[in-house]
Scaffold this motif. Structure first.
Motif, PDB file in Angstrom:
ATOM      1  N   ILE A 137       0.839  -1.203   0.000  1.00  0.00           N
ATOM      2  CA  ILE A 137       0.000   0.000   0.000  1.00  0.00           C
ATOM      3  C   ILE A 137       0.868   1.245   0.000  1.00  0.00           C
ATOM      4  CG2 ILE A 137      -1.678   1.333   1.350  1.00  0.00           C
ATOM      5  CD1 ILE A 137      -2.873  -1.318   2.301  1.00  0.00           C
ATOM      6  N   ASN A 138       1.937   1.223   0.784  1.00  0.00           N
ATOM      7  CA  ASN A 138       2.848   2.366   0.841  1.00  0.00           C
ATOM      8  C   ASN A 138       3.474   2.635  -0.530  1.00  0.00           C
ATOM      9  OD1 ASN A 138       4.137   4.381   2.532  1.00  0.00           O
ATOM     10  ND2 ASN A 138       6.033   3.279   2.151  1.00  0.00           N
ATOM     11  N   SER A 139       3.809   1.559  -1.244  1.00  0.00           N
ATOM     12  CA  SER A 139       4.359   1.718  -2.599  1.00  0.00           C
ATOM     13  C   SER A 139       3.315   2.326  -3.537  1.00  0.00           C
ATOM     14  CB  SER A 139       4.820   0.363  -3.156  1.00  0.00           C
ATOM     15  OG  SER A 139       5.867  -0.176  -2.391  1.00  0.00           O
ATOM     16  N   GLU A 140       2.048   1.880  -3.385  1.00  0.00           N
ATOM     17  CA  GLU A 140       0.967   2.436  -4.196  1.00  0.00           C
ATOM     18  C   GLU A 140       0.783   3.926  -3.909  1.00  0.00           C
ATOM     19  OE1 GLU A 140      -2.613  -0.206  -5.205  1.00  0.00           O
ATOM     20  OE2 GLU A 140      -1.980  -0.961  -3.265  1.00  0.00           O
ATOM     21  N   VAL A 141       0.815   4.292  -2.633  1.00  0.00           N
ATOM     22  CA  VAL A 141       0.662   5.703  -2.247  1.00  0.00           C
ATOM     23  C   VAL A 141       1.791   6.537  -2.839  1.00  0.00           C
ATOM     24  CG1 VAL A 141       0.683   7.323  -0.305  1.00  0.00           C
ATOM     25  CG2 VAL A 141      -0.654   5.215  -0.141  1.00  0.00           C
ATOM     26  N   ASN A 142       3.024   6.033  -2.741  1.00  0.00           N
ATOM     27  CA  ASN A 142       4.170   6.757  -3.306  1.00  0.00           C
ATOM     28  C   ASN A 142       4.028   6.928  -4.813  1.00  0.00           C
ATOM     29  OD1 ASN A 142       5.391   6.964  -0.807  1.00  0.00           O
ATOM     30  ND2 ASN A 142       6.636   5.128  -1.057  1.00  0.00           N
ATOM     31  N   LEU A 143       3.521   5.879  -5.471  1.00  0.00           N
ATOM     32  CA  LEU A 143       3.321   5.940  -6.921  1.00  0.00           C
ATOM     33  C   LEU A 143       2.266   6.986  -7.275  1.00  0.00           C
ATOM     34  CD1 LEU A 143       4.340   4.444  -9.483  1.00  0.00           C
ATOM     35  CD2 LEU A 143       2.334   2.981  -9.303  1.00  0.00           C
ATOM     36  N   ILE A 144       1.185   7.023  -6.488  1.00  0.00           N
ATOM     37  CA  ILE A 144       0.121   7.997  -6.744  1.00  0.00           C
ATOM     38  C   ILE A 144       0.613   9.416  -6.479  1.00  0.00           C
ATOM     39  CG2 ILE A 144      -2.115   8.826  -5.875  1.00  0.00           C
ATOM     40  CD1 ILE A 144      -2.930   5.905  -5.545  1.00  0.00           C
ATOM     41  N   GLU A 145       1.386   9.594  -5.399  1.00  0.00           N
ATOM     42  CA  GLU A 145       1.931  10.924  -5.107  1.00  0.00           C
ATOM     43  C   GLU A 145       2.834  11.405  -6.251  1.00  0.00           C
ATOM     44  OE1 GLU A 145       3.801  10.433  -1.346  1.00  0.00           O
ATOM     45  OE2 GLU A 145       1.997  10.946  -0.202  1.00  0.00           O
ATOM     46  N   ALA A 189      -9.206  16.172 -14.126  1.00  0.00           N
ATOM     47  CA  ALA A 189     -10.060  15.052 -13.696  1.00  0.00           C
ATOM     48  C   ALA A 189      -9.197  13.894 -13.178  1.00  0.00           C
ATOM     49  CB  ALA A 189     -10.934  14.584 -14.856  1.00  0.00           C
ATOM     50  N   GLU A 190      -8.074  13.603 -13.866  1.00  0.00           N
ATOM     51  CA  GLU A 190      -7.161  12.544 -13.422  1.00  0.00           C
ATOM     52  C   GLU A 190      -6.556  12.886 -12.066  1.00  0.00           C
ATOM     53  OE1 GLU A 190      -4.198  11.793 -16.353  1.00  0.00           O
ATOM     54  OE2 GLU A 190      -5.637  11.222 -17.904  1.00  0.00           O
ATOM     55  N   LEU A 191      -6.214  14.149 -11.899  1.00  0.00           N
ATOM     56  CA  LEU A 191      -5.637  14.607 -10.631  1.00  0.00           C
ATOM     57  C   LEU A 191      -6.624  14.402  -9.485  1.00  0.00           C
ATOM     58  CD1 LEU A 191      -3.153  15.984  -9.383  1.00  0.00           C
ATOM     59  CD2 LEU A 191      -4.230  18.176  -9.841  1.00  0.00           C
ATOM     60  N   ALA A 192      -7.876  14.734  -9.716  1.00  0.00           N
ATOM     61  CA  ALA A 192      -8.904  14.541  -8.684  1.00  0.00           C
ATOM     62  C   ALA A 192      -9.074  13.055  -8.362  1.00  0.00           C
ATOM     63  CB  ALA A 192     -10.230  15.132  -9.160  1.00  0.00           C
ATOM     64  N   SER A 193      -9.022  12.218  -9.412  1.00  0.00           N
ATOM     65  CA  SER A 193      -9.132  10.769  -9.208  1.00  0.00           C
ATOM     66  C   SER A 193      -7.939  10.234  -8.414  1.00  0.00           C
ATOM     67  CB  SER A 193      -9.220  10.058 -10.564  1.00  0.00           C
ATOM     68  OG  SER A 193      -9.236   8.663 -10.413  1.00  0.00           O
ATOM     69  N   ASN A 194      -6.731  10.735  -8.749  1.00  0.00           N
ATOM     70  CA  ASN A 194      -5.522  10.324  -8.019  1.00  0.00           C
ATOM     71  C   ASN A 194      -5.636  10.648  -6.539  1.00  0.00           C
ATOM     72  OD1 ASN A 194      -3.358  11.349 -10.738  1.00  0.00           O
ATOM     73  ND2 ASN A 194      -4.324   9.398 -10.396  1.00  0.00           N
ATOM     74  N   LYS A 195      -6.097  11.859  -6.245  1.00  0.00           N
ATOM     75  CA  LYS A 195      -6.210  12.295  -4.854  1.00  0.00           C
ATOM     76  C   LYS A 195      -7.251  11.469  -4.098  1.00  0.00           C
ATOM     77  CE  LYS A 195      -4.688  17.066  -5.603  1.00  0.00           C
ATOM     78  NZ  LYS A 195      -5.075  18.505  -5.622  1.00  0.00           N
ATOM     79  N   LYS A 196      -8.346  11.128  -4.766  1.00  0.00           N
ATOM     80  CA  LYS A 196      -9.387  10.302  -4.150  1.00  0.00           C
ATOM     81  C   LYS A 196      -8.858   8.896  -3.849  1.00  0.00           C
ATOM     82  CE  LYS A 196     -14.151   8.742  -4.871  1.00  0.00           C
ATOM     83  NZ  LYS A 196     -15.299   8.729  -5.819  1.00  0.00           N
ATOM     84  N   GLU A 197      -8.113   8.332  -4.824  1.00  0.00           N
ATOM     85  CA  GLU A 197      -7.530   6.998  -4.643  1.00  0.00           C
ATOM     86  C   GLU A 197      -6.519   6.989  -3.502  1.00  0.00           C
ATOM     87  OE1 GLU A 197      -5.395   3.491  -7.343  1.00  0.00           O
ATOM     88  OE2 GLU A 197      -5.848   5.450  -8.217  1.00  0.00           O
ATOM     89  N   LYS A 198      -5.766   8.070  -3.394  1.00  0.00           N
ATOM     90  CA  LYS A 198      -4.778   8.180  -2.322  1.00  0.00           C
ATOM     91  C   LYS A 198      -5.460   8.173  -0.962  1.00  0.00           C
ATOM     92  CE  LYS A 198      -1.253  11.272  -0.410  1.00  0.00           C
ATOM     93  NZ  LYS A 198      -0.538  12.550  -0.552  1.00  0.00           N
ATOM     94  N   VAL A 199      -6.572   8.896  -0.836  1.00  0.00           N
ATOM     95  CA  VAL A 199      -7.319   8.945   0.433  1.00  0.00           C
ATOM     96  C   VAL A 199      -7.807   7.545   0.822  1.00  0.00           C
ATOM     97  CG1 VAL A 199      -9.428   9.793   1.538  1.00  0.00           C
ATOM     98  CG2 VAL A 199      -8.009  11.348   0.203  1.00  0.00           C
TER      99      VAL A 199
END
Length: 425
Positions: free
Chosen positions: A77-85, A171-181
């Motif tokens: 999960i931490n790797s996923e978060v770093n990738l999204i950031e 729109a992608e940025l908003a989706s990224n931020k939602k996925e990160k949350v």
């Protein structure tokens, strides 16, 4: 023209980056989902064990395995978060770049509109053409007016496309931020569950200390059973090696006899040295090819069960005070009555029965795969099997209700760690 190229390059870079990010994200998501399934499988088996039953080695191993899986899931999960950031940062920079380009395009377009407005009348255009010094200059001025009109239309289209790209990236940025949350929330839940399991493990270890005598008895009993089964496996493999050596020697004598028959005056060949175990096992072209194919598939062999979680790995483990248990393979917890599958093409060399449980040994050239703790067997000795073919079902522990397949890999008469041979390890 330069701006057009820069925008195209930017969009191409965005597309390549997005494709790479999507692939990495999909892989991490797949890994996280696999870990979740393994954790849930162990949860089910731990829940199925009644609280009033005494603690066992299997329960301790399952608890340890679950803690390790949860740690791996948190790291994933931490790797996923770093990738999204990282993707959020890229998208933010892309939006900024596109907005700068849009501002430049709009400024250039405004200048073109002003020029077009000042020269919008047909009279002015004609005067501009007729004021030429010669025909060539008039032609060039006419082409200039046409190109100017085309350029204005093209720039208007570029502005429209750039605006759409900005909207898409926002729109992608908003989706990224939602996925990160969502991921951060999942990570926090996993951390809380991990803390809870560590507390349970601490309590388990305290209870085991109080029941150290009974626990050692259970471990000693397991050691004796494992040693007896290991001897039986080694004896079965040894018999297979001796049989292969006998056949190889018979074939050599047959060839020598044929040669002597064809040429009676020829000097008899010197007796060959006794074949090593490996030479005996690989004495036929078929066996040599099978061993080579098996080696070539290292890291890609399918698991011996369709789904499961490793509760004990290969090597020596210490429990309590100085009580050691040696594991020649992997113990895989799976669903009750799960089908056991051959991990590669081969020939069934032995079926060993000990205490109402079966062990199947399959030969792959000079390699042997061993499948222990089986309730039923659906193959017979000397039968050829193919990869993923069902060879039986896993036994269910009568006391705990759990199903654990023990899988081993031997090279000749020596066990080796199968972890790096199976896919996904």
């Amino acid at each position: 023209m330069i701006r057009i190229k820069s925008i195209c390059c930017l969009l191409l870079f965005m597309g390549i980056g997005l494709s790479s990010w999507a692939q990495s994200s999909a892989q991490l998501k797949k890994q996280r989902e696999a870990l979740t399934r393994e954790i849930e499988l162990l949860n089910q088996t731990l829940r199925s064990t009644s609280k009033d039953k005494s603690l066992s080695l299997k329960q301790v191993n399952a608890l340890n395995a679950q803690i390790n899986l949860r740690v791996k899931k948190i790291k994933t999960i931490n790797s996923e978060v770093n990738l999204i950031e990282s993707q959020i940062a890229k998208n933010t920079n892309t939006i900024r770049s596109l907005q700068n380009e849009l501002a430049k395009l709009k400024k250039g377009y405004a200048s073109m509109v002003q020029f077009a407005f000042r020269n919008s009348s047909a009279y002015n255009k004609l005067m501009f053409i007729f004021a030429s010094n010669d025909f060539n200059q008039a032609y060039k001025r006419l082409k200039y007016l046409q190109q100017f009109s085309d350029s204005r239309k093209k720039q208007a289209k570029e502005i429209e496309e750039t605006q759409k790209s900005i909207e898409q990236k926002i729109a992608e940025l908003a989706s990224n931020k939602k996925e990160k949350v969502v991921l951060l929330s999942d990570q926090e839940k996993e951390k809380q569950a991990l803390d809870g399991q560590k507390s349970v493990k601490s309590k388990v270890l305290n209870d085991l200390t109080k029941k150290e005598k009974e626990y050692k008895q259970e471990l000693n009993k397991k050691q004796q059973e494992d040693a007896r089964l290991a001897r039986a496996i080694q004896a079965a493999i040894r018999r297979e090696i001796e049989e292969a050596r006998r056949k190889a020697e018979e074939e050599e004598r047959r060839r020598a006899a044929e040669l002597a028959k064809k040429n009676p005056n020829a000097k008899a060949p010197e007796p060959t040295a006794r074949k090593t175990d490996k030479e005996a096992l690989l004495s036929t072209p078929e066996a040599a090819k099978l061993a080579a194919d098996f080696t070539g598939n290292r890291g890609r062999l399918p698991w011996p069960v369709a789904s499961g979680s490793v509760t004990q790995g290969y090597g020596q483990y210490t429990y309590g005070k100085g009580v050691k248990v040696n594991s020649n393979g992997l113990t895989i917890r799976t669903a009750a009555g799960a089908a056991v599958r051959a991990v590669f093409d081969g020939v069934v060399t032995s079926i060993v029965q000990l205490q109402n449980q079966y062990t199947v040994i399959i030969r792959h050239g000079n390699y042997f795969t061993v499948y222990q703790n089986m309730k039923t067997v659906s193959v017979s000795r000397n039968q050829k099997v193919s990869v993923k073919q069902t060879i039986g079902t896993v036994a269910v522990d009568a006391t705990e209700g759990t199903s654990d397949l023990h899988f081993e890999l031997w090279q000749g008469t020596s066990p080796i760690n199968p972890s790096s041979w199976l896919a996904g390890n």
